[in-house]
Motif scaffolding. Structure first.
Motif, PDB file in Angstrom:
ATOM      1  N   ARG A  63       0.838  -1.201   0.000  1.00 46.63           N
ATOM      2  CA  ARG A  63       0.000   0.000   0.000  1.00 46.63           C
ATOM      3  C   ARG A  63       0.878   1.259   0.000  1.00 46.63           C
ATOM      4  O   ARG A  63       0.631   2.207  -0.737  1.00 46.63           O
ATOM      5  N   ALA A  64       1.922   1.256   0.811  1.00 44.14           N
ATOM      6  CA  ALA A  64       2.820   2.416   0.883  1.00 44.14           C
ATOM      7  C   ALA A  64       3.552   2.626  -0.444  1.00 44.14           C
ATOM      8  O   ALA A  64       3.696   3.760  -0.905  1.00 44.14           O
ATOM      9  N   THR A  65       3.995   1.546  -1.065  1.00 43.95           N
ATOM     10  CA  THR A  65       4.692   1.668  -2.349  1.00 43.95           C
ATOM     11  C   THR A  65       3.748   2.163  -3.427  1.00 43.95           C
ATOM     12  O   THR A  65       4.131   3.005  -4.254  1.00 43.95           O
ATOM     13  N   ILE A  66       2.537   1.668  -3.438  1.00 47.28           N
ATOM     14  CA  ILE A  66       1.560   2.131  -4.428  1.00 47.28           C
ATOM     15  C   ILE A  66       1.304   3.627  -4.237  1.00 47.28           C
ATOM     16  O   ILE A  66       1.298   4.395  -5.200  1.00 47.28           O
ATOM     17  N   GLY A  67       1.132   4.053  -2.997  1.00 57.09           N
ATOM     18  CA  GLY A  67       0.936   5.477  -2.727  1.00 57.09           C
ATOM     19  C   GLY A  67       2.126   6.308  -3.162  1.00 57.09           C
ATOM     20  O   GLY A  67       1.974   7.386  -3.743  1.00 57.09           O
ATOM     21  N   ALA A  68       3.327   5.812  -2.887  1.00 57.91           N
ATOM     22  CA  ALA A  68       4.551   6.525  -3.274  1.00 57.91           C
ATOM     23  C   ALA A  68       4.668   6.617  -4.787  1.00 57.91           C
ATOM     24  O   ALA A  68       4.978   7.679  -5.334  1.00 57.91           O
ATOM     25  N   ALA A  69       4.426   5.509  -5.475  1.00 57.65           N
ATOM     26  CA  ALA A  69       4.535   5.499  -6.929  1.00 57.65           C
ATOM     27  C   ALA A  69       3.505   6.431  -7.554  1.00 57.65           C
ATOM     28  O   ALA A  69       3.814   7.192  -8.476  1.00 57.65           O
ATOM     29  N   ARG A  70       2.306   6.397  -7.044  1.00 57.32           N
ATOM     30  CA  ARG A  70       1.257   7.288  -7.575  1.00 57.32           C
ATOM     31  C   ARG A  70       1.635   8.748  -7.345  1.00 57.32           C
ATOM     32  O   ARG A  70       1.382   9.586  -8.214  1.00 57.32           O
ATOM     33  N   ALA A  71       2.211   9.043  -6.194  1.00 57.93           N
ATOM     34  CA  ALA A  71       2.629  10.425  -5.913  1.00 57.93           C
ATOM     35  C   ALA A  71       3.673  10.896  -6.921  1.00 57.93           C
ATOM     36  O   ALA A  71       3.778  12.094  -7.193  1.00 57.93           O
ATOM     37  N   LEU A  72       4.420   9.942  -7.493  1.00 54.41           N
ATOM     38  CA  LEU A  72       5.449  10.265  -8.479  1.00 54.41           C
ATOM     39  C   LEU A  72       4.965  10.046  -9.915  1.00 54.41           C
ATOM     40  O   LEU A  72       5.755  10.103 -10.856  1.00 54.41           O
ATOM     41  N   GLY A  73       3.666   9.763 -10.065  1.00 51.58           N
ATOM     42  CA  GLY A  73       3.101   9.563 -11.400  1.00 51.58           C
ATOM     43  C   GLY A  73       3.463   8.240 -12.034  1.00 51.58           C
ATOM     44  O   GLY A  73       3.486   8.130 -13.265  1.00 51.58           O
ATOM     45  N   ARG A  74       3.737   7.230 -11.225  1.00 51.26           N
ATOM     46  CA  ARG A  74       4.140   5.915 -11.739  1.00 51.26           C
ATOM     47  C   ARG A  74       3.070   4.864 -11.486  1.00 51.26           C
ATOM     48  O   ARG A  74       2.350   4.903 -10.495  1.00 51.26           O
ATOM     49  N   ARG A  75       3.031   3.884 -12.380  1.00 58.36           N
ATOM     50  CA  ARG A  75       2.212   2.693 -12.175  1.00 58.36           C
ATOM     51  C   ARG A  75       3.003   1.713 -11.319  1.00 58.36           C
ATOM     52  O   ARG A  75       4.201   1.896 -11.110  1.00 58.36           O
ATOM     53  N   VAL A  76       2.342   0.631 -10.866  1.00 58.87           N
ATOM     54  CA  VAL A  76       2.992  -0.304  -9.945  1.00 58.87           C
ATOM     55  C   VAL A  76       2.667  -1.756 -10.298  1.00 58.87           C
ATOM     56  O   VAL A  76       1.525  -2.085 -10.614  1.00 58.87           O
ATOM     57  N   ILE A  77       3.693  -2.591 -10.198  1.00 60.24           N
ATOM     58  CA  ILE A  77       3.522  -4.039 -10.248  1.00 60.24           C
ATOM     59  C   ILE A  77       3.813  -4.551  -8.843  1.00 60.24           C
ATOM     60  O   ILE A  77       4.877  -4.260  -8.282  1.00 60.24           O
ATOM     61  N   VAL A  78       2.885  -5.307  -8.279  1.00 59.50           N
ATOM     62  CA  VAL A  78       3.069  -5.913  -6.965  1.00 59.50           C
ATOM     63  C   VAL A  78       3.324  -7.402  -7.174  1.00 59.50           C
ATOM     64  O   VAL A  78       2.471  -8.115  -7.707  1.00 59.50           O
ATOM     65  N   LEU A  79       4.515  -7.853  -6.775  1.00 64.39           N
ATOM     66  CA  LEU A  79       4.843  -9.282  -6.809  1.00 64.39           C
ATOM     67  C   LEU A  79       4.416  -9.880  -5.475  1.00 64.39           C
ATOM     68  O   LEU A  79       5.047  -9.632  -4.453  1.00 64.39           O
ATOM     69  N   ARG A  80       3.339 -10.635  -5.489  1.00 62.40           N
ATOM     70  CA  ARG A  80       2.800 -11.181  -4.242  1.00 62.40           C
ATOM     71  C   ARG A  80       3.838 -12.046  -3.536  1.00 62.40           C
ATOM     72  O   ARG A  80       4.062 -11.890  -2.355  1.00 62.40           O
ATOM     73  N   GLY A  81       4.480 -12.954  -4.266  1.00 65.17           N
ATOM     74  CA  GLY A  81       5.507 -13.818  -3.689  1.00 65.17           C
ATOM     75  C   GLY A  81       5.039 -14.566  -2.457  1.00 65.17           C
ATOM     76  O   GLY A  81       3.859 -14.578  -2.123  1.00 65.17           O
ATOM     77  N   TRP A  82       5.974 -15.186  -1.784  1.00 63.49           N
ATOM     78  CA  TRP A  82       5.653 -15.905  -0.554  1.00 63.49           C
ATOM     79  C   TRP A  82       5.308 -14.938   0.568  1.00 63.49           C
ATOM     80  O   TRP A  82       4.695 -15.310   1.552  1.00 63.49           O
ATOM     81  N   ALA A  83       5.719 -13.684   0.421  1.00 57.68           N
ATOM     82  CA  ALA A  83       5.413 -12.672   1.439  1.00 57.68           C
ATOM     83  C   ALA A  83       3.927 -12.348   1.454  1.00 57.68           C
ATOM     84  O   ALA A  83       3.425 -11.780   2.429  1.00 57.68           O
ATOM     85  N   GLY A  84       3.210 -12.708   0.394  1.00 57.25           N
ATOM     86  CA  GLY A  84       1.767 -12.490   0.356  1.00 57.25           C
ATOM     87  C   GLY A  84       1.356 -11.039   0.216  1.00 57.25           C
ATOM     88  O   GLY A  84       0.311 -10.643   0.736  1.00 57.25           O
ATOM     89  N   LEU A  85       2.150 -10.236  -0.478  1.00 58.66           N
ATOM     90  CA  LEU A  85       1.786  -8.828  -0.655  1.00 58.66           C
ATOM     91  C   LEU A  85       0.464  -8.724  -1.410  1.00 58.66           C
ATOM     92  O   LEU A  85       0.157  -9.546  -2.263  1.00 58.66           O
ATOM     93  N   SER A  86      -0.280  -7.693  -1.100  1.00 62.55           N
ATOM     94  CA  SER A  86      -1.518  -7.439  -1.823  1.00 62.55           C
ATOM     95  C   SER A  86      -1.636  -5.944  -2.081  1.00 62.55           C
ATOM     96  O   SER A  86      -1.141  -5.133  -1.297  1.00 62.55           O
ATOM     97  N   PRO A  87      -2.284  -5.587  -3.200  1.00 60.47           N
ATOM     98  CA  PRO A  87      -2.394  -4.166  -3.530  1.00 60.47           C
ATOM     99  C   PRO A  87      -3.409  -3.462  -2.645  1.00 60.47           C
ATOM    100  O   PRO A  87      -4.279  -4.080  -2.037  1.00 60.47           O
ATOM    101  N   ALA A  88      -3.294  -2.143  -2.596  1.00 57.73           N
ATOM    102  CA  ALA A  88      -4.218  -1.329  -1.826  1.00 57.73           C
ATOM    103  C   ALA A  88      -5.604  -1.332  -2.468  1.00 57.73           C
ATOM    104  O   ALA A  88      -6.607  -1.224  -1.789  1.00 57.73           O
ATOM    105  N   ASP A  89      -5.625  -1.439  -3.773  1.00 56.89           N
ATOM    106  CA  ASP A  89      -6.887  -1.436  -4.510  1.00 56.89           C
ATOM    107  C   ASP A  89      -6.652  -2.099  -5.857  1.00 56.89           C
ATOM    108  O   ASP A  89      -5.554  -2.560  -6.140  1.00 56.89           O
ATOM    109  N   ASP A  90      -7.683  -2.118  -6.667  1.00 58.42           N
ATOM    110  CA  ASP A  90      -7.533  -2.746  -7.979  1.00 58.42           C
ATOM    111  C   ASP A  90      -7.567  -1.701  -9.093  1.00 58.42           C
ATOM    112  O   ASP A  90      -8.118  -1.928 -10.151  1.00 58.42           O
ATOM    113  N   GLY A  91      -6.937  -0.566  -8.847  1.00 55.69           N
ATOM    114  CA  GLY A  91      -6.877   0.502  -9.840  1.00 55.69           C
ATOM    115  C   GLY A  91      -6.161   0.051 -11.097  1.00 55.69           C
ATOM    116  O   GLY A  91      -5.350  -0.878 -11.070  1.00 55.69           O
TER     117      GLY A  91
END
Length: 188
Positions: free
Chosen positions: A44-72
């Motif tokens: 969620r923090a990375t998505i917010g940071a990337a958006r603040a910089l005008g960037r899109r984001v790829i979230v690699l869920r991996g074994w860490a189980g990351l999930s996006p803040a939303d499905d934008g």
């Protein structure tokens, strides 16, 4: 003795949905923490940071189980991908600083933000910062603000140029060098 990276080929193509996302705009930021327990809300923090910089984001869920803040539409979540095929196509990688991920991103010449969690990851974060090819996140829990600051630094053209330069100097024949050293030692 430094042998260089020990790398096995990964013949898997990138998934079609990932290829489409990569082709549909400017290079995105990629965040993944592999098999390491990730800091709370780091995706969620990375998505917010990337958006603040005008960037899109790829979230690699991996074994860490990351999930996006939303499905934008500016965010794509995937389970895994060949990092050596993916990282040359992204603007920056936010990760834990594991040896494999660090090597894959360095070989790609891609700027990185390393958010170390344990063990050798702190070494890689310091080493990377010393080389000026990526940014070591402070030891505090990452926030959208702290990651935006770190990503802003990592996305600076000078960092990208240093990362690309280092990529050209990296050795990828580590297993062969180690095997030859063993053979030479046995022969002696």
């Amino acid at each position: 003795m430094q042998t260089g990276a020990w790398i096995l080929p990964d013949p898997r193509p990138l998934p079609p949905d990932l290829e489409k996302f990569l082709d549909d705009g400017e290079p995105p930021v990629c965040v993944g923490f592999g098999s390491v327990r990730a800091p709370r809300d780091v995706a969620r923090a990375t998505i917010g940071a990337a958006r603040a910089l005008g960037r899109r984001v790829i979230v690699l869920r991996g074994w860490a189980g990351l999930s996006p803040a939303d499905d934008g539409p500016d965010c794509l979540m995937i389970d895994e991908a060949d990092q050596r095929a993916l990282f040359p196509r992204v603007a920056a990688v936010v990760h834990h600083g594991g040896a494999g991920t660090t090597t894959a991103a360095a070989l790609a010449g891609t700027p990185q933000v390393v958010v170390p969690q344990l063990y050798d990851q702190h070494y890689w974060a310091r080493r990377a910062a010393d080389l000026g090819i990526w940014i070591a996140h402070p030891p505090a829990a990452p926030t959208a603000g702290s990651l935006a600051e770190a990503l802003g630094q990592a996305l600076h053209p000078g960092v990208a140029a240093r990362a690309a330069s280092l990529a050209g100097e990296m050795r990828t024949d580590g297993a062969v060098v180690a095997a030859q050293r063993l053979i030479d030692h046995m022969a002696a």
